[in-house]
Design a protein around this motif. Structure first.
Motif, mmCIF file in Angstrom:
data_model
loop_
_atom_site.group_PDB
_atom_site.id
_atom_site.type_symbol
_atom_site.label_atom_id
_atom_site.label_comp_id
_atom_site.label_asym_id
_atom_site.label_seq_id
_atom_site.Cartn_x
_atom_site.Cartn_y
_atom_site.Cartn_z
ATOM 1 N N UNK A 15 -2.671 12.291 15.275
ATOM 2 C CA UNK A 15 -2.758 12.761 13.767
ATOM 3 C C UNK A 15 -2.922 11.656 12.910
ATOM 4 N N UNK A 16 -2.419 10.379 13.378
ATOM 5 C CA UNK A 16 -2.381 9.360 12.683
ATOM 6 C C UNK A 16 -3.922 8.645 12.111
ATOM 7 N N UNK A 55 4.634 7.981 6.713
ATOM 8 C CA UNK A 55 5.692 8.524 7.916
ATOM 9 C C UNK A 55 5.201 7.709 9.227
ATOM 10 N N UNK A 56 3.951 7.613 9.311
ATOM 11 C CA UNK A 56 3.508 6.720 10.841
ATOM 12 C C UNK A 56 3.925 5.484 10.661
ATOM 13 N N UNK A 57 3.440 4.702 9.402
ATOM 14 C CA UNK A 57 3.744 3.330 9.388
ATOM 15 C C UNK A 57 5.047 2.913 9.438
ATOM 16 N N UNK A 100 0.917 -1.189 0.010
ATOM 17 C CA UNK A 100 0.019 -0.022 -0.153
ATOM 18 C C UNK A 100 0.880 1.364 0.188
ATOM 19 N N UNK A 101 1.918 1.163 0.753
ATOM 20 C CA UNK A 101 2.889 2.213 0.760
ATOM 21 C C UNK A 101 3.729 2.622 -0.552
ATOM 22 N N UNK A 102 3.883 1.590 -1.133
ATOM 23 C CA UNK A 102 4.604 1.495 -2.526
ATOM 24 C C UNK A 102 3.559 2.111 -3.649
ATOM 25 N N UNK A 145 -2.399 13.801 3.786
ATOM 26 C CA UNK A 145 -2.746 12.445 4.627
ATOM 27 C C UNK A 145 -2.085 11.458 4.297
ATOM 28 N N UNK A 146 -2.148 11.091 2.878
ATOM 29 C CA UNK A 146 -1.154 9.854 2.808
ATOM 30 C C UNK A 146 0.017 9.869 3.044
#
Length: 217
Positions: A150-151, A105-107, A74-76, A99-100
């Protein structure tokens, strides 16, 4: 003979479709995960009780490996779509990209932190106390409080933007415009519950020792 050049723009609909379907699979896990956090608004004890029940569903080497793989994909896909779309145009486009970006950054911080905690000797259980430790004690709360809140706001905002573009160019209904704010309110309530705002949060010795190691860094 050189292979034919790939038209990146022609791949965008396919990548977008993969991104959407992968998000749907992750949504099954996130629904359970958010249910745990909703219980956390009633305190760490309630959070822990729900977590233990839900872990029977998704906790296990095979399931967790699959989840990490889905998040990586999903990140890629998200990064590829963000660069492929070009400079955002309009508020909803910026909301989707920002937001994405925050979710990436969070993950990239959250998942390795969990894995490293489990690799310690002795392993640290990444249960409710793991989250509560860093949002209930200074100075960690000043970073991890906004970090977690924020996440959840970013997750709601990213979902709102995705729903907005699926119905484009129809006007966005009021509930869709308020969804990011609802995510932020939910995030703040979750952090408040885990931080001990409603009831004290006693930390097990292993978690207290973990915080001491963090301070030493």
């Amino acid at each position: 003979m050189l292979p034919p050049r790939v038209n990146v723009m022609s791949l965008m609909p396919l990548l977008r479709s993969f991104h959407r379907w992968n998000a749907a699979l992750l949504g099954l896990f996130l629904t359970l995960h958010l249910a745990t956090h909703a219980a956390g608004m009633a305190g760490v004890a309630a959070h822990l009780a729900v977590l233990r029940r839900l872990r029977e569903i998704y906790r296990g080497m095979l399931t967790e490996t699959l989840l990490i793989g889905l998040f990586a994909v999903q990140i890629l896909l998200g990064v590829a779509l963000a660069f492929g779309r070009g400079w955002p145009r309009g508020g909803w486009a910026w909301l989707q990209v920002l937001s994405g970006g925050y979710l990436v950054f969070f993950l990239l911080q959250h998942v390795p932190a969990i894995l490293l905690a489990r690799m310690q000797e002795p392993p640290l259980d990444t249960d409710s106390h793991f989250a509560a430790a860093v949002v209930s004690r200074a100075p960690f709360v000043f970073y991890f409080g906004p970090y977690y809140a924020l996440a959840l706001a970013a997750l709601a905002a990213h979902l709102a933007a995705a729903l907005r573009f699926r119905n484009w160019p129809a006007p966005a209904p009021l509930w869709l415009r308020l969804l990011p704010l609802a995510g932020l309110a939910f995030g703040l309530a979750v952090v408040a519950g885990l931080s001990g705002l409603w009831s004290p949060v006693p930390l097990p010795p292993a978690n207290a020792a973990y915080l001491e190691r963090l301070r030493a860094w």
